[in-house]
Enzyme design. Sequence first.
Site, PDB file in Angstrom:
ATOM      1  N   ASN A 169     -12.414  -8.646  -2.966  1.00 40.09           N
ATOM      2  CA  ASN A 169     -10.155  -8.390  -3.407  1.00 40.09           C
ATOM      3  C   ASN A 169     -10.145  -9.735  -1.815  1.00 40.09           C
ATOM      4  OD1 ASN A 169      -7.903  -6.450  -3.408  1.00 40.09           O
ATOM      5  ND2 ASN A 169      -8.160  -9.024  -4.224  1.00 40.09           N
ATOM      6  N   GLN A 221       1.933 -13.456  -3.611  1.00 42.63           N
ATOM      7  CA  GLN A 221       0.452 -13.267  -4.938  1.00 42.63           C
ATOM      8  C   GLN A 221       0.322 -14.435  -4.973  1.00 42.63           C
ATOM      9  OE1 GLN A 221       1.956 -10.102  -7.183  1.00 42.63           O
ATOM     10  NE2 GLN A 221      -0.301  -9.332  -6.951  1.00 42.63           N
ATOM     11  N   CYS A 261      -0.515  -3.040  -1.617  1.00 39.95           N
ATOM     12  CA  CYS A 261      -1.815  -3.808  -2.162  1.00 39.95           C
ATOM     13  C   CYS A 261      -2.811  -2.671  -0.650  1.00 39.95           C
ATOM     14  CB  CYS A 261      -1.927  -5.030  -1.684  1.00 39.95           C
ATOM     15  SG  CYS A 261      -3.758  -5.952  -1.630  1.00 39.95           S
ATOM     16  N   GLY A 262      -4.077  -1.888  -1.561  1.00 41.85           N
ATOM     17  CA  GLY A 262      -4.999  -0.786  -0.532  1.00 41.85           C
ATOM     18  C   GLY A 262      -5.604  -1.804   0.077  1.00 41.85           C
ATOM     19  N   ASN A 263      -6.414  -3.025  -0.714  1.00 40.90           N
ATOM     20  CA  ASN A 263      -7.149  -3.429   0.137  1.00 40.90           C
ATOM     21  C   ASN A 263      -6.232  -4.783   0.838  1.00 40.90           C
ATOM     22  OD1 ASN A 263      -9.928  -2.272  -1.527  1.00 40.90           O
ATOM     23  ND2 ASN A 263      -9.345  -4.451  -3.619  1.00 40.90           N
ATOM     24  N   GLU A 273      -4.558  -7.951 -12.326  1.00 45.36           N
ATOM     25  CA  GLU A 273      -3.266  -7.161 -11.736  1.00 45.36           C
ATOM     26  C   GLU A 273      -2.363  -8.619 -12.406  1.00 45.36           C
ATOM     27  OE1 GLU A 273      -3.668  -7.012  -7.875  1.00 45.36           O
ATOM     28  OE2 GLU A 273      -6.431  -6.948  -7.872  1.00 45.36           O
ATOM     29  N   CYS A 325      -9.369  -3.901  -6.850  1.00 45.47           N
ATOM     30  CA  CYS A 325      -7.964  -2.971  -6.895  1.00 45.47           C
ATOM     31  C   CYS A 325      -7.802  -2.285  -6.299  1.00 45.47           C
ATOM     32  CB  CYS A 325      -7.002  -3.335  -8.064  1.00 45.47           C
ATOM     33  SG  CYS A 325      -5.429  -2.941  -8.038  1.00 45.47           S
ATOM     34  N   GLY A 326      -7.222  -2.213  -4.579  1.00 44.86           N
ATOM     35  CA  GLY A 326      -7.459  -0.741  -3.931  1.00 44.86           C
ATOM     36  C   GLY A 326      -6.621  -0.100  -4.756  1.00 44.86           C
TER      37      GLY A 326
END
Length: 316
Positions: free
Chosen positions: A16, A89, A98-100, A246, A256-257
């Site tokens: 990612n 984005q 956004c986790g990652n 996404e 995707c985290g």
Amino acid sequence: MSTHAVPVEKYHGTGNDFLVVDAAAENVGDRAAFARAHCDRETGVDGRDFGADADERGAPADRRGADGVLFLSVEERFDPTRVVMTLVQPDGSTATMCGNGARVVARWAHDRTGDHEFMIDTQAGTRRATVTADATAATIEMGEPTFDPRRIPVARDGALADDSLVDEPVEGLTVTAVNTGVPHAVAFVDGGRDDPDGIDAVDLDAVAPPVRYADVFPEGANVNLAAVVDDGAGDGPAVLDQRTFERGVEGETRSCGTGAVAVVAAARRLGLIDGDAAVSRPPGGELEIEVPDAGHATLTGPVAHEFSGTLPADPR
């Protein structure tokens, strides 16, 4: 109109990938235009233009574009150091979480400060992050996943719903709706990545958009396919294969985290896995997730630096 060159860094977390701009030092007047231009997978930035043949882990750094631009500012007067994060984005929209991306933020901040613990301010709330001693991996608190239909949000008959959307048909997929900082629809399929008729045999670009834009999701939804490879009933954690379409990227990403946490939360809700720890396997690598009965979920995985360079602030 600004035409100066903006220093950028490129990082990725399990594939990612993100461009990072120091927002405290650099002014990008039109962030949406900057992201649309430089993240484009056909015409955007290419690490090879900056002499990057591989990332620091030795993986090829040959993908043009990115999954988003992280505009960050470090505030070292706080303890732990605080980082303000805004993710724009590829379609120019802003994601609340956004986790990652947040794991990339922690590594980027570590590279600047030498610290190993940070508080990251996102539009979904403040999240604690840590970086390993060798800075090859990062962990981020992800908040508490919620199935509350008003917080996802979910709509029925044109109004916000009062009942959760769990294991229900939506535009051809049977999905469970959960918010892990952003809305997700999770659909479980039979067969993991090693099964020729399993998760990778599904045409995600065909089945995901109708769900992503379904009326039941008034703000749209990220769409995840997941397959339980190991339910965790033995000695180790549960293992799930994952693919994510996404929102904002409008296509499949290598990882995707928030989606990984959503997949594990949904699997727990449906009784498909045992325990609160799991490994999610998106195409870009492995992520370790914990979703306890109460309290913050966590997301852990590798982070790598790809290249440094400069890009036009006004790419038009």
